[in-house]
Every structure is written in structure tokens, then in C-alpha cells.
Design an enzyme around this catalytic site. Structure first.
Site, PDB file in Angstrom:
ATOM      1  N   HIS A 114     -33.831  -9.518 -33.533  1.00 13.12           N
ATOM      2  CA  HIS A 114     -34.785 -10.475 -33.892  1.00 13.12           C
ATOM      3  C   HIS A 114     -34.744 -11.722 -32.531  1.00 13.12           C
ATOM      4  O   HIS A 114     -35.608 -12.381 -32.026  1.00 13.12           O
ATOM      5  CB  HIS A 114     -34.960 -11.033 -35.098  1.00 13.12           C
ATOM      6  CG  HIS A 114     -35.515 -10.047 -36.136  1.00 13.12           C
ATOM      7  ND1 HIS A 114     -36.465  -9.147 -35.967  1.00 13.12           N
ATOM      8  CD2 HIS A 114     -35.060  -9.716 -37.420  1.00 13.12           C
ATOM      9  CE1 HIS A 114     -36.581  -8.429 -37.068  1.00 13.12           C
ATOM     10  NE2 HIS A 114     -35.662  -8.654 -37.705  1.00 13.12           N
ATOM     11  N   HIS A 117     -28.907  -6.533 -36.304  1.00  3.32           N
ATOM     12  CA  HIS A 117     -30.367  -6.706 -36.642  1.00  3.32           C
ATOM     13  C   HIS A 117     -30.986  -8.256 -36.448  1.00  3.32           C
ATOM     14  O   HIS A 117     -31.994  -8.161 -35.801  1.00  3.32           O
ATOM     15  CB  HIS A 117     -30.206  -6.629 -38.338  1.00  3.32           C
ATOM     16  CG  HIS A 117     -31.674  -6.503 -38.766  1.00  3.32           C
ATOM     17  ND1 HIS A 117     -32.486  -5.403 -39.108  1.00  3.32           N
ATOM     18  CD2 HIS A 117     -32.698  -7.363 -39.117  1.00  3.32           C
ATOM     19  CE1 HIS A 117     -33.717  -5.742 -39.593  1.00  3.32           C
ATOM     20  NE2 HIS A 117     -33.900  -6.912 -39.608  1.00  3.32           N
ATOM     21  N   GLU A 118     -30.444  -9.469 -36.771  1.00  2.00           N
ATOM     22  CA  GLU A 118     -30.892 -10.488 -36.640  1.00  2.00           C
ATOM     23  C   GLU A 118     -30.525 -10.842 -35.331  1.00  2.00           C
ATOM     24  O   GLU A 118     -31.649 -11.483 -34.780  1.00  2.00           O
ATOM     25  CB  GLU A 118     -30.043 -11.604 -37.461  1.00  2.00           C
ATOM     26  CG  GLU A 118     -30.180 -11.440 -39.087  1.00  2.00           C
ATOM     27  CD  GLU A 118     -31.503 -11.246 -39.547  1.00  2.00           C
ATOM     28  OE1 GLU A 118     -32.601 -11.874 -38.862  1.00  2.00           O
ATOM     29  OE2 GLU A 118     -31.748 -10.915 -40.565  1.00  2.00           O
TER      30      GLU A 118
END
Length: 372
Positions: free
Chosen positions: A34, A30-31
């Protein structure tokens, strides 16, 4: 029994380890999404942490400090231009570079990347599972196991039997039960709510047999159980069929997930600590993973799918502080023709973050309260 004894009874070392691994990988990806979308647009990322709290390991690489933090409950990326910057006079100023300088579509791309990554992971794992294990066949019911000394065992039913028809009628793909549409395999449950003589058409090892029985849903005021664990049968699937089914399952899961989150918010606002099987806290999640670890690797894959879907959908909820809330603020700024001031965004996001933290505390308290 003490709290620690109660936890030890439902959690296993393997389950705890797999919980950390599954959540850690989901959070890392997820990170990472980003991070990738920010760097792709030329925005620096100051730090990338797996875990929260005190940093136990750090190493600079390609302009980013990569960290491993003590608490395995999430992670974060510190993107340039998303926080106040110290000015020449030492006072914090609104950022004018990095993320803050991106156009609205660029900001949305960075914020949307994380949830989309979890969605892609979930669909990828589902496709892998369906292509190797088969896709659900809701018009056929597979008996997974039979309870010893139960009515089902006395009728000669066995684990692995497949029910293809009930009372002489083929099981439909879906049916309406009490005003709601459910998968056809739930026809077994619907049938067992009606008294009378029933008949299952059962396939076993290529042969078909009829199992007839008289049934009473309640007897002497007590609910009667047939004594089987069951679910939809599966049929082999090609990779394209598995991929299409994954998207279909994901789309069908959206209303259920939204209802689950709505129920959680309602319980939070009314301080209702009663257990909700649709939403689990960290202890409940570790308990589910412990059970899955004792079953098979594919059971762990199913848990990983659910966790990634939950992470994707939860982060897209338009609550300030979450990705969905930040996207909403960007869209409001685009519609206004000018973005909100940084102080306005910070205040709104801080309030949203406080709400999310209180919600997490509530979930943990509710998780623990069932042991008392």
C-alpha cells in the site's frame, strides 16, 4: 484443567514466536505494498505501523513516521487524503489532496496492492516449496506414518510406502465421491468405506508388493480405522512446472476459501460457536503453527502460504472497511460519474469496520470456548 493449562498444552513458545513472525511479515509486506503504490503516485504516507495499539517505538524517515506498536495483530499505513483534514477554522473538512485527488484507477492500485502482495508471497513460497520438495502426484498415495498396533501395521505397511493402485486399478488423478470431485489420493478413504476384500499395490525401495486384506468399515457399531496417515505422493519438478502448479493450486483454493468464509459468516449471524476446522482464530492459528514448528521448516512454510492466501482473499471480500470494500466504493463512484461524498464513504466504512471487529471478537470467543 484451567484455561491457561489448556493453552499451554497446545501452544509452545516456539509456536508463539513463529506465529508472531509469520503474521508480522505477512502484515508488513501487505502494508508495504500500500505504501509503495501511494508513494509511487506522489501521495504522502504520514505513518507506517507494524502492530496495533500503543506505539512503543517511532522514527521519522523520508516523510513517514515508522512505528512499532505493542500488539502484534496487524498493522496500518496512514495515507494522506484518506481521512478528514482540519480546516483553517479548526473543523474537519473533506480532503482534496493525496489519495482523494487520485483518479479511480490510482485509488484501486493503492488498495489492491496489499492483497496482491500477499498473493505474490504465497505463490513465491509455493514455487520454492514445489521446486525443492516436488509437486503433488494425486495418482499416488504416500503413507506418512503407521499407527502402532493398528491393522495397517499388522499388514506390514510402513511410513514411506507408496500406494500406486487399489483393487488392481490405477489411482486416477481425480474421482467423484458422493457427488463431489476430489483428488485421486482420496481413493484410499473411499475404498475404506466399502466392506469386502481389498488390495493395495505398494512400492517400497523400488520393489512392488501386493497387500490384500478383508475390511469392515464398522464392527459392533464402531467405526474401524486402518491406522495410516497419508497424502499425495510427490514427484520432482522444474522451476517452470513448480510455478505453474502454484498458480493451479491457488486457483483451486479459491472456491474452498470462499466456502470457508461463507460458513464463518453464517456461524457469526447464528452465533454458532461450534468449531470449524476451515477457519481458525488467533489461538487456533498459534496451535497450528506450534504443530508445524515441531515437524519441520517446510511445515512452517506451508503455514505461511496458507496465512498469506487467507489474508489476500479475506481483504478482497467486498465488505466496507476492507480493501475489497473500499475498491467497491471507488468502482461505484466511477460508474456514477462522481465519487461518493467523503461523509458517505466514512459512514459506510465505519459500519463495515465495526462488522469486521465484531466478526474478529466472535472468532476469538469461539476459539476460546472449545477449552471449556
Amino acid at each position: 484443567m484451567s484455561l491457561f493449562q489448556s493453552l499451554a498444552a497446545v501452544l509452545t513458545p516456539a509456536g508463539l514466536l513463529w506465529t508472531v513472525v509469520i503474521i508480522g511479515i505477512a502484515t508488513f509486506l501487505h502494508e508495504l505494498a500500500h505504501y509503495a503504490l501511494a508513494r509511487t503516485q506522489g501521495v504522502a504516507v504520514k505513518s507506517f505501523s507494524v502492530g496495533m495499539g500503543p506505539v512503543v517505538f517511532r522514527r521519522p524517515w523520508r516523510g513517514t513516521e515508522w512505528r512499532l506498536s505493542l500488539l502484534p495483530i496487524g498493522g496500518y499505513v496512514e495515507i494522506d487524503g484518506m481521512a478528514l483534514e482540519p480546516g483553517d477554522d479548526g473543523t474537519p473538512h473533506q480532503p482534496v489532496r493525496g489519495f482523494a485527488a487520485l483518479p479511480a484507477w490510482g485509488k484501486i492500485a493503492v488498495l489492491l496492492a496489499g492483497p496482491l502482495m500477499n498473493l505474490v508471497v504465497a505463490i513465491g513460497l509455493m514455487t520454492l516449496s514445489f521446486s525443492t520438495q516436488g509437486v503433488p502426484a494425486p495418482d499416488r498415495v504416500r503413507i506418512e506414518s503407521v499407527v502402532a498396533n493398528s491393522a495397517a501395521q499388522r499388514l506390514g505397511l510402513r511410513g514411506g510406502d507408496v500406494i500406486t493402485a487399489i483393487d488392481g486399478r490405477d489411482i486416477p488423478e481425480s474421482l467423484v465421491v458422493q457427488g463431489r470431485t476430489v483428488a485421486g489420493w482420496e481413493a484410499v478413504r473411499d475404498t475404506l468405506t466399502r466392506a469386502g476384500r481389498h488390495r493395495f499395490t505398494v512400492e517400497r525401495a523400488g520393489a512392488t508388493r501386493q497387500v490384500a486384506f478383508d475390511w469392515q468399515p464398522t464392527l459392533n457399531g464402531q467405526r474401524q480405522l486402518l491406522g495410516i496417515r497419508y497424502g499425495p505422493d510427490v514427484r520432482p519438478a522444474t522451476l517452470p512446472v513448480a510455478f505453474a502448479t502454484s498458480w493451479q493450486v491457488t486457483a483451486e483454493a479459491v472456491p474452498q476459501v470462499l466456502r470457508s468464509f461463507a460458513g464463518l459468516f453464517q456461524r457469526f449471524l447464528t452465533l454458532d460457536l461450534s468449531r470449524d476446522e476451515n477457519v481458525s482464530g488467533p489461538i487456533g492459528t498459534a496451535e497450528i503453527v506450534s504443530r508445524a514448528a515441531a515437524l519441520s521448516p517446510w511445515a512452517l512454510v506451508q503455514v505461511a502460504i496458507l496465512l498469506n492466501l487467507s489474508l489476500a482473499f479475506f481483504n478482497l471480500i467486498p465488505i466496507p472497511g476492507l480493501d475489497g470494500g473500499r475498491i467497491l466504493l471507488v468502482l461505484i463512484g466511477a460508474l456514477r460519474g462522481r465519487p461518493l461524498s467523503f461523509s458517505q464513504e466514512q459512514a459506510i466504512n465505519l459500519a463495515g469496520f465495526a462488522f469486521v471487529m465484531l466478526l474478529m471478537v466472535f472468532v476469538v470467543v469461539r476459539d476460546v470456548s472449545r477449552f471449556f
